[in-house]
Design an enzyme around this catalytic site. Structure first.
Site, PDB file in Angstrom:
ATOM      1  N   LYS A 121     -10.554  17.901  -6.613  1.00  0.00           N
ATOM      2  CA  LYS A 121     -10.861  16.609  -7.151  1.00  0.00           C
ATOM      3  C   LYS A 121     -11.010  16.316  -8.737  1.00  0.00           C
ATOM      4  O   LYS A 121     -10.552  15.012  -9.139  1.00  0.00           O
ATOM      5  CB  LYS A 121     -12.326  16.002  -6.439  1.00  0.00           C
ATOM      6  CG  LYS A 121     -12.729  14.765  -6.855  1.00  0.00           C
ATOM      7  CD  LYS A 121     -13.983  14.402  -6.146  1.00  0.00           C
ATOM      8  CE  LYS A 121     -14.844  12.947  -6.912  1.00  0.00           C
ATOM      9  NZ  LYS A 121     -13.814  12.015  -7.424  1.00  0.00           N
TER      10      LYS A 121
ATOM     11  N   ASP B   4       0.887  -1.313  -0.077  1.00  0.00           N
ATOM     12  CA  ASP B   4      -0.082   0.055   0.045  1.00  0.00           C
ATOM     13  C   ASP B   4       0.834   0.950   0.007  1.00  0.00           C
ATOM     14  O   ASP B   4       2.112   1.202   0.447  1.00  0.00           O
ATOM     15  CB  ASP B   4      -0.765   0.302   1.393  1.00  0.00           C
ATOM     16  CG  ASP B   4      -1.948  -0.860   1.415  1.00  0.00           C
ATOM     17  OD1 ASP B   4      -2.168  -1.633   0.190  1.00  0.00           O
ATOM     18  OD2 ASP B   4      -2.658  -1.239   2.157  1.00  0.00           O
ATOM     19  N   MET B   5       0.299   2.366  -0.417  1.00  0.00           N
ATOM     20  CA  MET B   5       1.062   3.516  -0.202  1.00  0.00           C
ATOM     21  C   MET B   5       0.277   4.362   0.718  1.00  0.00           C
ATOM     22  O   MET B   5      -0.794   4.637   0.602  1.00  0.00           O
ATOM     23  CB  MET B   5       0.830   4.407  -1.664  1.00  0.00           C
ATOM     24  CG  MET B   5       1.823   5.568  -1.741  1.00  0.00           C
ATOM     25  SD  MET B   5       3.679   5.213  -1.346  1.00  0.00           S
ATOM     26  CE  MET B   5       4.213   4.515  -2.975  1.00  0.00           C
TER      27      MET B   5
ATOM     28  N   LYS C  95      -6.806   6.761  -6.278  1.00  0.00           N
ATOM     29  CA  LYS C  95      -6.811   8.366  -6.299  1.00  0.00           C
ATOM     30  C   LYS C  95      -5.933   8.959  -5.065  1.00  0.00           C
ATOM     31  O   LYS C  95      -5.390  10.005  -5.189  1.00  0.00           O
ATOM     32  CB  LYS C  95      -8.279   8.969  -6.272  1.00  0.00           C
ATOM     33  CG  LYS C  95      -8.765   8.476  -7.542  1.00  0.00           C
ATOM     34  CD  LYS C  95     -10.215   9.307  -7.357  1.00  0.00           C
ATOM     35  CE  LYS C  95     -11.149   8.799  -8.658  1.00  0.00           C
ATOM     36  NZ  LYS C  95     -12.476   9.278  -8.658  1.00  0.00           N
ATOM     37  N   GLY C  96      -6.015   8.146  -3.833  1.00  0.00           N
ATOM     38  CA  GLY C  96      -5.346   8.772  -2.758  1.00  0.00           C
ATOM     39  C   GLY C  96      -6.165   9.006  -1.630  1.00  0.00           C
ATOM     40  O   GLY C  96      -7.308   9.676  -1.896  1.00  0.00           O
ATOM     41  N   ALA C  97      -5.800   8.597  -0.225  1.00  0.00           N
ATOM     42  CA  ALA C  97      -6.718   8.659   0.633  1.00  0.00           C
ATOM     43  C   ALA C  97      -6.282   9.429   1.802  1.00  0.00           C
ATOM     44  O   ALA C  97      -7.079   9.719   2.874  1.00  0.00           O
ATOM     45  CB  ALA C  97      -7.122   7.178   1.272  1.00  0.00           C
TER      46      ALA C  97
ATOM     47  N   ARG D 262      -1.134  -0.851  -8.657  1.00  0.00           N
ATOM     48  CA  ARG D 262      -2.392  -0.608  -8.379  1.00  0.00           C
ATOM     49  C   ARG D 262      -2.657   1.143  -8.250  1.00  0.00           C
ATOM     50  O   ARG D 262      -1.779   1.681  -7.777  1.00  0.00           O
ATOM     51  CB  ARG D 262      -2.804  -1.217  -7.066  1.00  0.00           C
ATOM     52  CG  ARG D 262      -4.340  -0.703  -6.667  1.00  0.00           C
ATOM     53  CD  ARG D 262      -4.406  -0.475  -5.036  1.00  0.00           C
ATOM     54  NE  ARG D 262      -4.472  -2.017  -4.873  1.00  0.00           N
ATOM     55  CZ  ARG D 262      -4.058  -2.341  -3.334  1.00  0.00           C
ATOM     56  NH1 ARG D 262      -3.487  -1.476  -2.702  1.00  0.00           N
ATOM     57  NH2 ARG D 262      -4.031  -3.528  -2.925  1.00  0.00           N
TER      58      ARG D 262
HETATM   59  C1  LIG Z   1      -8.227  -1.944  -3.641  1.00  0.00           C
HETATM   60  C2  LIG Z   1      -7.936  -0.560  -3.296  1.00  0.00           C
HETATM   61  C3  LIG Z   1      -6.858  -0.296  -2.562  1.00  0.00           C
HETATM   62  C4  LIG Z   1      -6.637   0.961  -1.996  1.00  0.00           C
HETATM   63  N1  LIG Z   1      -5.267   1.337  -1.531  1.00  0.00           N
HETATM   64  C5  LIG Z   1      -5.063   2.645  -1.084  1.00  0.00           C
HETATM   65  C6  LIG Z   1      -3.549   2.947  -0.665  1.00  0.00           C
HETATM   66  O1  LIG Z   1      -2.630   1.988  -0.775  1.00  0.00           O
HETATM   67  N2  LIG Z   1      -3.469   4.266  -0.290  1.00  0.00           N
HETATM   68  C7  LIG Z   1      -4.471   5.180  -0.656  1.00  0.00           C
HETATM   69  O2  LIG Z   1      -3.923   6.430  -0.243  1.00  0.00           O
HETATM   70  N3  LIG Z   1      -5.464   4.768  -0.859  1.00  0.00           N
HETATM   71  C8  LIG Z   1      -5.705   3.428  -1.092  1.00  0.00           C
HETATM   72  N4  LIG Z   1      -7.246   3.121  -1.545  1.00  0.00           N
HETATM   73  C9  LIG Z   1      -8.333   4.313  -1.483  1.00  0.00           C
HETATM   74  C10 LIG Z   1      -8.429   5.326  -2.824  1.00  0.00           C
HETATM   75  O3  LIG Z   1      -7.057   6.068  -2.735  1.00  0.00           O
HETATM   76  C11 LIG Z   1      -9.620   6.189  -2.657  1.00  0.00           C
HETATM   77  O4  LIG Z   1      -9.589   6.986  -1.393  1.00  0.00           O
HETATM   78  C12 LIG Z   1     -10.791   5.427  -2.712  1.00  0.00           C
HETATM   79  O5  LIG Z   1     -10.887   4.299  -3.622  1.00  0.00           O
HETATM   80  C13 LIG Z   1     -11.983   6.398  -3.142  1.00  0.00           C
HETATM   81  O6  LIG Z   1     -11.907   6.945  -4.435  1.00  0.00           O
HETATM   82  P1  LIG Z   1     -12.488   6.481  -5.789  1.00  0.00           P
HETATM   83  O7  LIG Z   1     -11.495   6.056  -6.878  1.00  0.00           O
HETATM   84  O8  LIG Z   1     -13.500   5.277  -5.562  1.00  0.00           O
HETATM   85  O9  LIG Z   1     -13.442   7.541  -6.208  1.00  0.00           O
HETATM   86  P2  LIG Z   1     -14.108   8.711  -5.662  1.00  0.00           P
HETATM   87  O10 LIG Z   1     -14.374   9.778  -6.671  1.00  0.00           O
HETATM   88  O11 LIG Z   1     -13.658   9.244  -4.376  1.00  0.00           O
HETATM   89  O12 LIG Z   1     -15.779   8.268  -5.770  1.00  0.00           O
HETATM   90  C14 LIG Z   1     -16.422   7.647  -6.801  1.00  0.00           C
HETATM   91  C15 LIG Z   1     -17.786   6.876  -6.026  1.00  0.00           C
HETATM   92  O13 LIG Z   1     -17.564   5.704  -5.521  1.00  0.00           O
HETATM   93  C16 LIG Z   1     -18.269   5.916  -4.661  1.00  0.00           C
HETATM   94  N5  LIG Z   1     -17.401   5.660  -3.132  1.00  0.00           N
HETATM   95  C17 LIG Z   1     -16.117   6.035  -3.134  1.00  0.00           C
HETATM   96  N6  LIG Z   1     -15.539   6.018  -1.561  1.00  0.00           N
HETATM   97  C18 LIG Z   1     -16.725   5.388  -1.025  1.00  0.00           C
HETATM   98  C19 LIG Z   1     -16.843   5.235   0.319  1.00  0.00           C
HETATM   99  N7  LIG Z   1     -15.980   5.415   1.071  1.00  0.00           N
HETATM  100  N8  LIG Z   1     -18.278   4.915   0.719  1.00  0.00           N
HETATM  101  C20 LIG Z   1     -19.349   4.861  -0.004  1.00  0.00           C
HETATM  102  N9  LIG Z   1     -19.130   5.038  -1.608  1.00  0.00           N
HETATM  103  C21 LIG Z   1     -17.903   5.364  -1.879  1.00  0.00           C
HETATM  104  C22 LIG Z   1     -19.047   6.796  -4.463  1.00  0.00           C
HETATM  105  O14 LIG Z   1     -20.237   6.386  -5.300  1.00  0.00           O
HETATM  106  C23 LIG Z   1     -18.348   7.797  -5.154  1.00  0.00           C
HETATM  107  O15 LIG Z   1     -19.390   8.822  -5.881  1.00  0.00           O
HETATM  108  C24 LIG Z   1      -7.532   1.958  -2.167  1.00  0.00           C
HETATM  109  C25 LIG Z   1      -8.711   1.583  -2.828  1.00  0.00           C
HETATM  110  C26 LIG Z   1      -8.959   0.683  -3.216  1.00  0.00           C
HETATM  111  C27 LIG Z   1     -10.409   0.197  -3.713  1.00  0.00           C
END
Ligand SMILES: Cc1cc2nc3c(=O)[nH]c(=O)nc-3n(C[C@H](O)[C@H](O)[C@H](O)COP(=O)(O)OP(=O)(O)OC[C@H]3O[C@@H](n4cnc5c(N)ncnc54)[C@H](O)[C@@H]3O)c2cc1C
Length: 309
Positions: free
Chosen positions: A199, A132-133, A185-187, A182
């Site tokens: 965004k 993970d990052m 977008k980043g969390a 993988r």
């Molecule tokens: C398999 C996986 C591994 C990941 N690993 C990392 C990592 O190592 N480091 C890191 O920084 N981040 C990680 N993430 C989190 C990532 O960075 C995002 O914060 C997260 O995926 C939300 O972004 P999104 O691309 O889904 O799109 P967004 O633009 O945020 O959301 C798009 C749509 O998805 C749905 N959605 C998104 N999130 C949620 C939620 N929490 N609850 C309900 N609906 C939601 C909603 O319908 C929203 O409108 C990971 C995510 C996944 C799926």
């Protein structure tokens, strides 16, 4: 960054809040939306039922910033047990690990030793370990860790975040290693001099990086996964892939357990590779706050649970 997102991400860093809220029953109940339970058995059970719909899994033990070397060995041991249990159950399940959970705060060598043990254990079972990052202070050591491990093992992957300006350059460097990547977008809460605050820019960056990754997937020069729940983004990636002759089987979508379940089912049923990340463990607070920050409307779900008593 929206105010609600900023507040939730700030809260995710508070140990005091973690102590206070983790004990509340309504919060614990609300987490079941995003995790099947705290035990390994809960995670394996969820992987089994997803498997029945043609959805594969990545399993992760929740935890980060472990600053006791013995505890990091415990974490590594738990992952090795998990790999064994998943293999015994015939599951198609990889693992995803945080460098600070494996001891990066204690030193590069501690994390590298633990990650090496996991890469070896996973390789013996034909499985992948994805690194993970985490937040930006860990970016360079995590990339270094990946480089060292990738020189020894082919079954290691790394996560890149499209909100970081640096990710384009990091991707170009990584592509020289025949990597598994993988893209997400980043969390985390990052400053505007390191990450796009808007965004729309994060999304545009995701698409640009996706294009390069699709080319690598088509040419067989990288293992590629898109970690997103974004319906429009997924449709656009699939459209571009079809246009450039990149077969469905050459890349994968990854989503979090409990988010966009219907979309997960639909993609799997349409012949796309769909893998769901299943988290388990007792240390869920910061991780859960980051899930709320991604979609502050989820806070309403927690509040409804609170009112149910
Ligand atoms: C398999 C996986 C591994 C990941 N690993 C990392 C990592 O190592 N480091 C890191 O920084 N981040 C990680 N993430 C989190 C990532 O960075 C995002 O914060 C997260 O995926 C939300 O972004 P999104 O691309 O889904 O799109 P967004 O633009 O945020 O959301 C798009 C749509 O998805 C749905 N959605 C998104 N999130 C949620 C939620 N929490 N609850 C309900 N609906 C939601 C909603 O319908 C929203 O409108 C990971 C995510 C996944 C799926």
């Amino acid at each position: 960054m929206g105010l609600a997102r900023a507040v939730l991400l700030k809260g995710s860093e508070s140990r005091w809040l973690a102590d206070q809220l983790s004990r509340r029953r309504f919060i614990r109940r609300a987490t079941t939306r995003f995790m099947p339970g705290e035990s390994m058995e809960d995670a394996l059970g969820a992987a089994r039922s997803l498997g029945e719909s043609g959805i594969t899994s990545i399993l992760t033990l929740l935890g980060e910033n472990v600053d006791d070397a013995e505890a990091t060995e415990g974490v590594t041991g738990e992952y090795l047990t998990l790999l064994g249990r998943a293999a015994d159950s015939g599951l198609d399940a990889d693992i995803s690990v945080k460098p600070t959970h494996l001891g990066l705060d204690l030193g590069f060598d501690v994390a590298a030793r633990n990650l090496r043990a996991l890469a070896a254990g996973a390789a013996g079972r034909g499985r992948t370990v994805v690194v993970d990052m985490e937040s930006t202070p860990y970016c360079d050591p995590t990339l270094d860790l990946y480089q060292v491990l990738r020189a020894e093992y082919a079954n290691v992957g790394i996560c890149l975040q499209s909100y970081l300006y640096r990710s384009r350059a990091d991707l170009e460097d990584l592509l020289t290693l025949a990597p598994i990547i993988r893209l997400v977008k980043g969390a985390y809460k990052e400053p505007a001099d390191l990450a796009y605050p808007r965004k729309a820019d994060v999304d545009a960056s995701f698409l640009r990086l996706s294009q390069t990754l699709l080319e690598a997937a088509r040419d067989g020069t990288a293992g590629v996964a898109f970690g997103t729940h974004d319906t429009d983004m997924i449709a656009e990636i699939n459209r571009r892939a079809a246009e450039m002759g990149c077969p469905r089987e050459s890349y994968e979508f990854q989503m979090l357990y409990g988010i966009q379940r219907e979309l997960q089912m639909r993609l799997a049923a349409s012949g796309y590779r769909m893998r769901v990340l299943i988290s388990y463990g007792a240390y869920w607070f910061p991780w859960y706050m980051r899930r709320l920050a991604e979609r502050p409307a989820n806070v309403g779900f927690v509040l409804r649970n609170m009112l149910r008593g």
